[in-house]
Scaffold this active site. Structure first.
Site, PDB file in Angstrom:
ATOM      1  N   ASN A   9       0.698  -1.436   0.071  1.00  0.00           N
ATOM      2  CA  ASN A   9      -0.593  -0.145  -0.054  1.00  0.00           C
ATOM      3  C   ASN A   9       1.104   1.325  -0.160  1.00  0.00           C
ATOM      4  O   ASN A   9       1.545   1.543   0.975  1.00  0.00           O
ATOM      5  CB  ASN A   9      -0.860  -0.375   1.434  1.00  0.00           C
ATOM      6  N   LYS A  11       0.107   4.488  -0.095  1.00  0.00           N
ATOM      7  CA  LYS A  11      -0.874   5.555   0.151  1.00  0.00           C
ATOM      8  C   LYS A  11      -0.620   6.505  -0.623  1.00  0.00           C
ATOM      9  O   LYS A  11      -0.381   6.589  -1.681  1.00  0.00           O
ATOM     10  CB  LYS A  11      -0.250   5.699   1.736  1.00  0.00           C
ATOM     11  N   HIS A  97      -9.322   0.794   4.529  1.00  0.00           N
ATOM     12  CA  HIS A  97      -8.136   1.275   5.814  1.00  0.00           C
ATOM     13  C   HIS A  97      -8.093   2.204   6.555  1.00  0.00           C
ATOM     14  O   HIS A  97      -9.283   2.779   6.425  1.00  0.00           O
ATOM     15  CB  HIS A  97      -7.023   1.343   4.360  1.00  0.00           C
ATOM     16  N   GLU A  99      -6.565   4.213   8.035  1.00  0.00           N
ATOM     17  CA  GLU A  99      -6.444   5.512   7.596  1.00  0.00           C
ATOM     18  C   GLU A  99      -7.832   6.565   6.595  1.00  0.00           C
ATOM     19  O   GLU A  99      -8.302   7.193   7.676  1.00  0.00           O
ATOM     20  CB  GLU A  99      -5.846   5.885   6.828  1.00  0.00           C
ATOM     21  N   GLU A 169      -5.148  -4.943  10.526  1.00  0.00           N
ATOM     22  CA  GLU A 169      -4.335  -3.967  10.679  1.00  0.00           C
ATOM     23  C   GLU A 169      -4.982  -3.421  12.256  1.00  0.00           C
ATOM     24  O   GLU A 169      -4.958  -2.645  12.111  1.00  0.00           O
ATOM     25  CB  GLU A 169      -4.036  -3.152   9.617  1.00  0.00           C
ATOM     26  N   GLY A 175       2.452   1.832  11.120  1.00  0.00           N
ATOM     27  CA  GLY A 175       3.461   3.311  10.793  1.00  0.00           C
ATOM     28  C   GLY A 175       4.138   3.765  11.941  1.00  0.00           C
ATOM     29  O   GLY A 175       4.316   4.606  11.540  1.00  0.00           O
ATOM     30  N   SER A 215       3.659  -2.342  10.231  1.00  0.00           N
ATOM     31  CA  SER A 215       4.623  -2.144  10.411  1.00  0.00           C
ATOM     32  C   SER A 215       5.779  -3.156   9.779  1.00  0.00           C
ATOM     33  O   SER A 215       6.984  -3.715  10.560  1.00  0.00           O
ATOM     34  CB  SER A 215       5.474  -1.452  11.636  1.00  0.00           C
TER      35      SER A 215
HETATM   36  C1  PEP Z   1      -0.456  -0.313   5.510  1.00  0.00           C
HETATM   37  O1  PEP Z   1      -0.863   1.350   5.530  1.00  0.00           O
HETATM   38  O2  PEP Z   1      -1.809  -0.971   5.217  1.00  0.00           O
HETATM   39  C2  PEP Z   1       0.209  -0.590   6.658  1.00  0.00           C
HETATM   40  C3  PEP Z   1       0.652  -1.712   7.319  1.00  0.00           C
HETATM   41  O3  PEP Z   1       1.144   0.581   7.378  1.00  0.00           O
HETATM   42  P1  PEP Z   1       3.088   0.071   7.425  1.00  0.00           P
HETATM   43  O4  PEP Z   1       3.365  -1.246   7.020  1.00  0.00           O
HETATM   44  O5  PEP Z   1       3.933   1.361   7.120  1.00  0.00           O
HETATM   45  O6  PEP Z   1       2.457   0.092   9.295  1.00  0.00           O
END
Ligand code: PEP
Length: 253
Positions: A9, A11, A97, A99, A169, A175, A215
Site C-alpha cells: 500500500n 498510500k 483501511h 486511515e 491491521e 506506520g 510495520s
Molecule cells: C498499511 O498501510 O496498511 C500499513 C500496514 O502500513 P505500515 O506497513 O507502514 O505500518
C-alpha cells in the site's frame, strides 16, 4: 492450501516517475515467485494506477486501488467507480483501511457498500479491520474486529465473500514501527477465521486469505508468515523500497 499474498500500500506517496520505477523493480525482482508461490500486488495512488498497471503488465504483479466509490457513475465529484478501476487494469481494491476509517471518517456501513460494489464490479476487495490502541488496552480487540467484519460484509452471500481477502491491521502498529508480536497477530487471525467459519462455513473459512499489516519489514515478515493463520502481509512503508518489499515477498514465497 492458501497461496501467500503480499500487497504493498503506497498510500499518498511516489510520483509519476518513482512509482513506475518502483513497480518495474518489483515486477522484475519478484518474477521467480510472483503468481506462482505468492500473489503480489501493489496499490499506488489513483493517478498513477494506469502507468503502474502498464509497467507491470508483462509480469504477475497485480495492481490494486486504495479505495473506490460504491456508485457505478454519475454526479459524485472526485470519486472513482469500480468499472473505472477495472477499465484501467485493477484487480484488487483496499476497503476500510484504517486511515480511511480514522482520518477520513468512513463508517462500517459505507465500507460495506464499497466491498459489495467492488465484488459486483469484478474487483477483489481487501477488507481491512483492526483496533485502536485504547481498544486493545480495554480488551476490546475481538469486539471491534468482529463488528468491523460483520458490518463490513453485511448482506453478502458466501459466494461474494469468497472474492474477498481480509487484512488484520491493528491501528497502533500502522506506520509506528511497533509491530504486533507473531502471537498477538496469530490470536486475532485465528479469531477472524473462526468467526468467518461461524458466518459462512468451513470451506470459506479454510480458503479465505487473512493478511497481517502493521510495520511489516524484512526483519519480521518471515516470523509472521510462519504463523498458521497469517496468509500474507499488507505492507505500507516498506513497500516503498523495492529491496525491502522484495525481501518481504521472498520471505512469504
Ligand atoms: C498499511 O498501510 O496498511 C500499513 C500496514 O502500513 P505500515 O506497513 O507502514 O505500518
Amino acid at each position: 492450501m492458501r497461496k501467500a499474498f503480499v500487497a504493498g500500500n503506497w498510500k499518498m506517496n511516489t510520483d509519476s516517475h518513482t512509482g513506475v520505477a518502483l513497480a518495474k523493480a518489483v515486477a522484475s525482482g519478484s518474477s521467480q515467485v510472483a503468481g506462482h508461490s505468492v500473489t503480489v500486488a501493489v496499490c499506488p495512488p489513483f493517478v498513477y494506477l494506469q502507468s503502474v498497471a502498464a509497467a507491470v503488465s508483462a509480469s504477475h504483479v497485480a495492481v490494486g486501488a486504495q479505495d473506490l466509490y460504491f456508485e457505478p457513475k454519475g454526479a459524485f465529484t472526485g470519486e472513482i467507480s469500480p468499472s473505472m478501476l477495472k477499465d484501467i487494469g485493477c484487480t484488487y481494491v483496499l476497503c476500510g483501511h484504517s486511515e480511511r476509517r480514522h482520518v477520513i471518517g468512513e463508517t462500517d456501513e459505507l465500507i460495506c457498500k464499497k466491498v459489495s460494489a467492488a465484488i459486483s464490479g469484478g474487483l477483489l476487495p481487501i477488507l481491512c479491520v483492526g483496533e485502536l490502541l485504547e481498544e486493545r488496552d480495554a480488551s476490546q480487540t475481538e469486539a471491534v474486529v468482529s463488528r468491523q467484519l460483520k458490518n463490513g460484509l453485511a448482506g453478502l452471500s458466501v459466494e461474494k465473500v469468497s472474492a474477498a481477502t481480509i487484512a488484520y491491521e491493528p491501528v497502533w502498529a500502522i506506520g509506528t514501527g511497533r509491530t504486533a508480536t507473531r502471537q498477538q497477530a496469530q490470536e486475532v487471525h485465528d479469531f477472524v477465521r473462526k468467526l468467518l467459519q461461524q458466518m459462512y462455513g468451513d470451506e470459506l473459512a479454510e480458503e479465505i486469505r487473512i493478511l497481517y499489516g502493521g510495520s511489516v519489514k524484512p526483519g519480521n515478515s518471515a516470523e509472521l508468515m510462519a504463523e498458521p493463520d497469517i496468509d500474507g502481509l499488507l505492507v505500507g512503508g516498506a513497500s516503498l523500497k523495492a529491496d525491502d518489499f522484495l525481501a518481504i515477498i521472498d520471505s512469504a514465497a
